[in-house]
Design a protein around this motif. Sequence first.
Motif, mmCIF file in Angstrom:
data_model
loop_
_atom_site.group_PDB
_atom_site.id
_atom_site.type_symbol
_atom_site.label_atom_id
_atom_site.label_comp_id
_atom_site.label_asym_id
_atom_site.label_seq_id
_atom_site.Cartn_x
_atom_site.Cartn_y
_atom_site.Cartn_z
ATOM 1 N N ARG A 167 103.477 -69.644 -64.685
ATOM 2 C CA ARG A 167 102.237 -69.070 -64.126
ATOM 3 C C ARG A 167 101.989 -69.498 -62.678
ATOM 4 N N LEU A 168 102.863 -70.308 -62.117
ATOM 5 C CA LEU A 168 102.783 -70.615 -60.684
ATOM 6 C C LEU A 168 103.676 -69.604 -59.973
ATOM 7 N N MET A 169 103.083 -68.562 -59.441
ATOM 8 C CA MET A 169 103.853 -67.420 -58.951
ATOM 9 C C MET A 169 103.989 -67.374 -57.434
ATOM 10 N N ALA A 170 103.119 -68.077 -56.731
ATOM 11 C CA ALA A 170 103.198 -68.078 -55.269
ATOM 12 C C ALA A 170 102.531 -69.348 -54.752
ATOM 13 N N PHE A 171 103.016 -69.807 -53.588
ATOM 14 C CA PHE A 171 102.443 -70.996 -52.952
ATOM 15 C C PHE A 171 102.255 -70.674 -51.475
ATOM 16 N N HIS A 172 100.985 -70.616 -51.040
ATOM 17 C CA HIS A 172 100.659 -70.236 -49.663
ATOM 18 C C HIS A 172 100.246 -71.479 -48.888
ATOM 19 N N ILE A 173 100.786 -71.597 -47.678
ATOM 20 C CA ILE A 173 100.440 -72.777 -46.877
ATOM 21 C C ILE A 173 99.857 -72.402 -45.511
ATOM 22 N N CYS A 174 98.964 -73.275 -45.058
ATOM 23 C CA CYS A 174 98.347 -73.240 -43.732
ATOM 24 C C CYS A 174 97.545 -74.538 -43.682
ATOM 25 N N ASP A 175 96.534 -74.646 -42.854
ATOM 26 C CA ASP A 175 95.752 -75.885 -42.847
ATOM 27 C C ASP A 175 94.267 -75.575 -42.684
ATOM 28 N N TRP A 176 93.450 -76.548 -43.090
ATOM 29 C CA TRP A 176 91.992 -76.425 -42.991
ATOM 30 C C TRP A 176 91.527 -77.226 -41.781
ATOM 31 N N LEU A 177 91.007 -76.505 -40.793
ATOM 32 C CA LEU A 177 90.578 -77.145 -39.553
ATOM 33 C C LEU A 177 89.185 -77.748 -39.712
ATOM 34 N N VAL A 178 88.961 -78.869 -39.057
ATOM 35 C CA VAL A 178 87.643 -79.501 -39.010
ATOM 36 C C VAL A 178 87.220 -79.622 -37.549
ATOM 37 N N PRO A 179 86.162 -78.919 -37.125
ATOM 38 C CA PRO A 179 85.397 -77.978 -37.947
ATOM 39 C C PRO A 179 86.106 -76.631 -38.057
ATOM 40 N N THR A 180 85.756 -75.873 -39.101
ATOM 41 C CA THR A 180 86.193 -74.486 -39.227
ATOM 42 C C THR A 180 85.112 -73.606 -38.600
ATOM 43 N N ARG A 181 85.493 -72.789 -37.633
ATOM 44 C CA ARG A 181 84.500 -72.048 -36.841
ATOM 45 C C ARG A 181 84.241 -70.645 -37.333
ATOM 46 N N ASP A 182 85.087 -70.160 -38.209
ATOM 47 C CA ASP A 182 84.893 -68.826 -38.762
ATOM 48 C C ASP A 182 85.364 -68.847 -40.211
ATOM 49 N N LEU A 183 84.602 -68.211 -41.099
ATOM 50 C CA LEU A 183 84.925 -68.282 -42.523
ATOM 51 C C LEU A 183 86.251 -67.613 -42.849
ATOM 52 N N LEU A 184 86.661 -66.660 -42.038
ATOM 53 C CA LEU A 184 87.820 -65.848 -42.410
ATOM 54 C C LEU A 184 89.027 -66.068 -41.506
ATOM 55 N N VAL A 185 88.786 -66.126 -40.210
ATOM 56 C CA VAL A 185 89.915 -66.031 -39.277
ATOM 57 C C VAL A 185 90.065 -67.287 -38.406
ATOM 58 N N ASP A 186 89.827 -68.451 -39.029
ATOM 59 C CA ASP A 186 90.043 -69.695 -38.290
ATOM 60 C C ASP A 186 90.857 -70.690 -39.112
ATOM 61 N N ARG A 187 91.935 -70.195 -39.671
ATOM 62 C CA ARG A 187 92.834 -71.098 -40.398
ATOM 63 C C ARG A 187 93.746 -71.813 -39.413
ATOM 64 N N GLY A 188 94.196 -72.991 -39.817
ATOM 65 C CA GLY A 188 95.041 -73.791 -38.939
ATOM 66 C C GLY A 188 96.519 -73.720 -39.297
ATOM 67 N N MET A 189 97.333 -74.012 -38.315
ATOM 68 C CA MET A 189 98.768 -74.236 -38.509
ATOM 69 C C MET A 189 98.942 -75.542 -39.277
ATOM 70 N N MET A 190 99.949 -75.598 -40.125
ATOM 71 C CA MET A 190 100.247 -76.816 -40.877
ATOM 72 C C MET A 190 100.308 -78.012 -39.914
ATOM 73 N N GLY A 191 99.591 -79.050 -40.262
ATOM 74 C CA GLY A 191 99.588 -80.253 -39.431
ATOM 75 C C GLY A 191 98.386 -80.358 -38.514
ATOM 76 N N ASP A 192 97.651 -79.256 -38.323
ATOM 77 C CA ASP A 192 96.490 -79.288 -37.424
ATOM 78 C C ASP A 192 95.183 -79.579 -38.158
ATOM 79 N N GLY A 193 95.231 -79.680 -39.470
ATOM 80 C CA GLY A 193 94.009 -79.888 -40.244
ATOM 81 C C GLY A 193 94.145 -81.045 -41.215
ATOM 82 N N ILE A 194 93.422 -80.939 -42.352
ATOM 83 C CA ILE A 194 93.278 -82.101 -43.234
ATOM 84 C C ILE A 194 93.900 -81.905 -44.624
ATOM 85 N N ILE A 195 94.652 -80.837 -44.822
ATOM 86 C CA ILE A 195 95.245 -80.638 -46.154
ATOM 87 C C ILE A 195 96.556 -81.423 -46.264
#
Length: 274
Positions: free
Chosen positions: A199-227
Amino acid sequence: MTGLGPERLSLNTATVRAQWTLAQCVDGCARHAIAGIAPWRDKLHEMGVTVAARAIRDAGLQVSGLCRGGWFTQSGRLDQTVIDDNRRAVDEAAELGAACLVMVVGGLADASRDLPGARALVEDGLAATLDYARTQGVRVAIEPLHPMYAADRACVNTMRHALDLCDRLGDGIGCAVDVYHVWWDPELEAQILRAGAARLMAFHICDWLVPTRDLLVDRGMMGDGIIDIARLRGLVEAQGFTGLNEVEIFSEANWWKADPDEVLKTMIRRAAAC
Ligand code: ZN
């Protein structure tokens, strides 16, 4: 655990959505030796499904998922046009040989406060789509979205909720685990364990920026956030997930303005540390 090489990566076309067509994404993946691609349906339709499927095959790319089906709730009832569109999405996923059809299930109906009603509609819509997907050999992956999207995008917001639906719906349905949506969940580890490989069919990666400035279009590149992406990847791989790591970054202010070849190079460099 070793870092990710490009042979373990997939490019979700959203990452360079502003710069590249699907044809350019396919060429870009080939040029950078990225193993897979995950098209969004708007880009797919622009190119034409059959032409795109051939180009992707010819480039030797895997398809880690098709984005997206779902969107069951908007009219407040189970709408035949929505069911038909989901059937078309299943057909497209089959033609592409996609590892799964990713489902963004929909939020509240327009002007509605009926969250339980929306969730019931989602279950009915998933059931109808799954019946057809099983006949086409397409796996359906529910993507739980961060709760900040419950009103307008998806009212399934945790892995537990997604897996409860999967338990009731049976074979052929599972989860797309997107680190952006689930990193915060104290039950994440237990729910990944519960999901298991099938049941694990996909794994999506990016990063969560602090602060996040937009709910939809402000995702971070891996390594730029806190995940802690490496930890989460370790959890899904410990369950037997062997799919590609799909890079999906919505970034209006930053990555959508960059040279797309630089975006892919950065992706590859950063993934090596995940
Ligand atoms: Zn995702």
